[in-house]
Write a protein that holds these residues in place. Structure first.
Motif, PDB file in Angstrom:
ATOM      1  N   UNK A 152       0.858  -1.179   0.000  1.00  0.00           N
ATOM      2  CA  UNK A 152       0.000   0.000   0.000  1.00  0.00           C
ATOM      3  C   UNK A 152       0.894   1.228   0.000  1.00  0.00           C
ATOM      4  N   UNK A 153       0.999   1.872  -1.147  1.00  0.00           N
ATOM      5  CA  UNK A 153       1.933   2.957  -1.322  1.00  0.00           C
ATOM      6  C   UNK A 153       1.216   4.201  -1.832  1.00  0.00           C
ATOM      7  N   UNK A 154       1.791   5.361  -1.529  1.00  0.00           N
ATOM      8  CA  UNK A 154       1.179   6.593  -1.990  1.00  0.00           C
ATOM      9  C   UNK A 154       1.815   7.061  -3.297  1.00  0.00           C
ATOM     10  N   UNK A 155       1.176   8.031  -3.897  1.00  0.00           N
ATOM     11  CA  UNK A 155       1.605   8.611  -5.167  1.00  0.00           C
ATOM     12  C   UNK A 155       1.954  10.069  -4.927  1.00  0.00           C
ATOM     13  N   UNK A 156       3.014  10.560  -5.558  1.00  0.00           N
ATOM     14  CA  UNK A 156       3.309  11.991  -5.503  1.00  0.00           C
ATOM     15  C   UNK A 156       2.755  12.639  -6.766  1.00  0.00           C
ATOM     16  N   UNK A 157       1.869  13.594  -6.581  1.00  0.00           N
ATOM     17  CA  UNK A 157       1.250  14.324  -7.689  1.00  0.00           C
ATOM     18  C   UNK A 157       1.855  15.735  -7.712  1.00  0.00           C
ATOM     19  N   UNK A 158       2.439  16.098  -8.843  1.00  0.00           N
ATOM     20  CA  UNK A 158       3.005  17.433  -9.006  1.00  0.00           C
ATOM     21  C   UNK A 158       2.117  18.225  -9.972  1.00  0.00           C
ATOM     22  N   UNK A 159       1.638  19.365  -9.524  1.00  0.00           N
ATOM     23  CA  UNK A 159       0.797  20.233 -10.344  1.00  0.00           C
ATOM     24  C   UNK A 159       1.620  21.442 -10.771  1.00  0.00           C
ATOM     25  N   UNK A 160       1.788  21.624 -12.079  1.00  0.00           N
ATOM     26  CA  UNK A 160       2.540  22.756 -12.609  1.00  0.00           C
ATOM     27  C   UNK A 160       1.560  23.730 -13.261  1.00  0.00           C
ATOM     28  N   UNK A 166       2.381  18.277  -4.629  1.00  0.00           N
ATOM     29  CA  UNK A 166       3.251  19.438  -4.690  1.00  0.00           C
ATOM     30  C   UNK A 166       2.789  20.357  -5.811  1.00  0.00           C
ATOM     31  N   UNK A 167       3.122  21.643  -5.730  1.00  0.00           N
ATOM     32  CA  UNK A 167       2.657  22.626  -6.716  1.00  0.00           C
ATOM     33  C   UNK A 167       3.825  23.504  -7.154  1.00  0.00           C
ATOM     34  N   UNK A 168       3.920  23.745  -8.471  1.00  0.00           N
ATOM     35  CA  UNK A 168       4.934  24.646  -9.000  1.00  0.00           C
ATOM     36  C   UNK A 168       4.307  25.717  -9.869  1.00  0.00           C
ATOM     37  N   UNK A 169       4.744  26.959  -9.703  1.00  0.00           N
ATOM     38  CA  UNK A 169       4.292  28.066 -10.540  1.00  0.00           C
ATOM     39  C   UNK A 169       5.278  28.284 -11.679  1.00  0.00           C
ATOM     40  N   UNK A 170       4.774  28.389 -12.901  1.00  0.00           N
ATOM     41  CA  UNK A 170       5.614  28.472 -14.092  1.00  0.00           C
ATOM     42  C   UNK A 170       5.571  29.865 -14.709  1.00  0.00           C
ATOM     43  N   UNK A 171       6.754  30.442 -14.936  1.00  0.00           N
ATOM     44  CA  UNK A 171       6.884  31.643 -15.784  1.00  0.00           C
ATOM     45  C   UNK A 171       8.088  31.373 -16.706  1.00  0.00           C
ATOM     46  N   UNK A 172       9.171  32.148 -16.560  1.00  0.00           N
ATOM     47  CA  UNK A 172      10.372  31.848 -17.336  1.00  0.00           C
ATOM     48  C   UNK A 172      11.181  30.728 -16.693  1.00  0.00           C
ATOM     49  N   UNK A 173      10.783  30.339 -15.532  1.00  0.00           N
ATOM     50  CA  UNK A 173      11.385  29.222 -14.813  1.00  0.00           C
ATOM     51  C   UNK A 173      10.356  28.675 -13.853  1.00  0.00           C
ATOM     52  N   UNK A 174      10.781  27.766 -12.996  1.00  0.00           N
ATOM     53  CA  UNK A 174       9.893  27.270 -11.947  1.00  0.00           C
ATOM     54  C   UNK A 174       9.992  28.273 -10.808  1.00  0.00           C
ATOM     55  N   UNK A 175       9.186  29.338 -10.906  1.00  0.00           N
ATOM     56  CA  UNK A 175       9.365  30.518 -10.066  1.00  0.00           C
ATOM     57  C   UNK A 175       8.983  30.299  -8.609  1.00  0.00           C
ATOM     58  N   UNK A 176       7.986  29.485  -8.360  1.00  0.00           N
ATOM     59  CA  UNK A 176       7.541  29.214  -6.994  1.00  0.00           C
ATOM     60  C   UNK A 176       7.237  27.720  -6.885  1.00  0.00           C
ATOM     61  N   UNK A 218      -4.323  25.144  -1.326  1.00  0.00           N
ATOM     62  CA  UNK A 218      -5.223  26.157  -1.871  1.00  0.00           C
ATOM     63  C   UNK A 218      -4.698  27.561  -1.614  1.00  0.00           C
ATOM     64  N   UNK A 219      -4.174  27.811  -0.417  1.00  0.00           N
ATOM     65  CA  UNK A 219      -3.605  29.131  -0.120  1.00  0.00           C
ATOM     66  C   UNK A 219      -2.424  29.425  -1.052  1.00  0.00           C
ATOM     67  N   UNK A 220      -1.607  28.401  -1.304  1.00  0.00           N
ATOM     68  CA  UNK A 220      -0.463  28.576  -2.197  1.00  0.00           C
ATOM     69  C   UNK A 220      -0.933  28.901  -3.609  1.00  0.00           C
ATOM     70  N   UNK A 221      -1.935  28.183  -4.097  1.00  0.00           N
ATOM     71  CA  UNK A 221      -2.466  28.426  -5.440  1.00  0.00           C
ATOM     72  C   UNK A 221      -3.029  29.842  -5.561  1.00  0.00           C
ATOM     73  N   UNK A 222      -3.760  30.272  -4.548  1.00  0.00           N
ATOM     74  CA  UNK A 222      -4.383  31.592  -4.591  1.00  0.00           C
ATOM     75  C   UNK A 222      -3.349  32.706  -4.485  1.00  0.00           C
ATOM     76  N   UNK A 223      -2.223  32.427  -3.838  1.00  0.00           N
ATOM     77  CA  UNK A 223      -1.220  33.476  -3.617  1.00  0.00           C
ATOM     78  C   UNK A 223      -0.151  33.525  -4.700  1.00  0.00           C
ATOM     79  N   UNK A 224      -0.160  32.571  -5.645  1.00  0.00           N
ATOM     80  CA  UNK A 224       0.851  32.575  -6.695  1.00  0.00           C
ATOM     81  C   UNK A 224       0.772  33.877  -7.501  1.00  0.00           C
ATOM     82  N   UNK A 225       1.858  34.628  -7.604  1.00  0.00           N
ATOM     83  CA  UNK A 225       1.827  35.867  -8.399  1.00  0.00           C
ATOM     84  C   UNK A 225       1.761  35.544  -9.883  1.00  0.00           C
ATOM     85  N   UNK A 226       1.086  36.384 -10.629  1.00  0.00           N
ATOM     86  CA  UNK A 226       0.974  36.175 -12.065  1.00  0.00           C
ATOM     87  C   UNK A 226       1.636  37.332 -12.810  1.00  0.00           C
ATOM     88  N   UNK A 227       2.093  37.036 -14.024  1.00  0.00           N
ATOM     89  CA  UNK A 227       2.739  38.065 -14.837  1.00  0.00           C
ATOM     90  C   UNK A 227       4.048  37.566 -15.411  1.00  0.00           C
TER      91      UNK A 227
END
Length: 293
Positions: A78-86, A123-133, A148-157
């Motif tokens: 019984x093992x878990x999965x790591x899900x990365x959302x970019x 895990x969550x990554x914010x994408x711009x010219x690199x993996x910025x956050x 959810x707080x991380x997703x809502x606070x990700x800066x855009x631009x």
């Protein structure tokens, strides 16, 4: 449970779904998913600290009686999965009066919720010219608020470089998992190298292309000055019906190239219109391509 991304009725419907993978992925922590590692289903592997939201049936009460600390038993199969959302956070995602950007964050938030409710790591990554956050993988039902707080606070631009951003994931990657890339894929440098690199890192890749209605069918006519929202470059054009028809043709060809690339690499692809009701995307579109069920 309340969030600015969702209402409670939608979350109740989410609880009926699970995230699927094309192959069984070996993990390290006890979860809801079977691993390809062999062993009896009751074969003990290790202990780990209890996290709020974990299955209390796995608590070792004998250890608690001795140490007055909560530990969970881990079993081999019984093992878990790591899900990365970019998530693409570049300026182009703000097109369509910001609906595309919010829509993408809602899709990411829904997938994070499903993963965490199934005791997976997210895990969550914010994408711009690199993996910025980057938010390293978290686990447990209570961690959904952190994501959810991380997703809502990700800066855009700024501009997009999907290749550089996705390659930047190498410094965070711990083991094989599931990588979901949510973007309009309007990256001047392209996307092929970045997506292929995720596979090289042992990730099963899901590609969700989000475009706004204004991009799919521009409501524009006449003499215009068009400005690139990421580079600031401007172009004076006379937008005729013939030119619009050519634009739609080129856009369809671009989407087809992305779809065909994903198919050739055994990646799951889905193109989404940001005007679609979120419920339709999560409850119908994603199950249709085998991501949820």
């Amino acid at each position: 449970m309340r969030s600015r991304l969702f209402d409670n009725e939608f979350l109740k419907k989410l609880e009926q779904l699970h995230i699927y993978t094309q192959r069984m992925l070996a993990g390290k922590l006890s979860g809801d998913r079977r691993s390809p590692k062999r062993g009896a289903s009751v074969e003990f592997a290790d202990y780990r600290n209890y996290t709020p939201g974990d299955d209390f049936r796995l608590i070792d009460w004998n250890a608690y009686a001795r140490l007055e600390k909560l530990f969970l038993k881990m079993f081999v199969e019984e093992q878990d999965l790591i899900i990365h959302l970019f998530l693409d956070c570049s300026s182009s995602m703000a097109c369509g009066e910001g609906r595309k950007e919010r829509f993408a964050r809602q899709v990411a938030g829904a997938l994070a919720y499903l993963g965490l409710m199934s005791l997976e790591q997210v895990g969550v990554g914010g994408i711009t010219t690199g993996l910025s956050h980057y938010l390293p993988p978290v686990r447990g039902r209570e961690a959904v608020w952190k994501v959810w707080d991380f997703l809502e606070s990700l800066p855009s631009g700024g501009q997009t470089d999907l290749n550089a951003a996705l390659k930047g994931f190498a410094r965070y990657r711990r083991r094989q998992g599931l990588a979901v890339v949510i973007s309009d894929f309007l990256s001047p440098a392209g996307y092929r190298e970045g997506l292929a690199y995720l596979q090289y890192l042992g990730q099963e890749v899901i590609v969700l292309q989000v475009l706004s209605p204004e991009e799919l069918d521009p409501p524009l006519r006449g003499d215009l000055r068009l400005v690139d929202v990421e580079t600031g470059e401007a172009e004076e054009i006379s937008l005729t019906p013939q030119l619009l028809a050519l634009y739609r043709k080129l856009l369809r060809e671009y989407i087809d190239r992305l779809r065909n690339f994903c198919s050739s690499r055994n990646m799951t692809f889905l193109q989404l219109d940001s005007s679609m009701p979120l419920e339709d995307v999560i409850l119908r579109s994603l199950p249709k391509v085998g991501v949820l069920g």
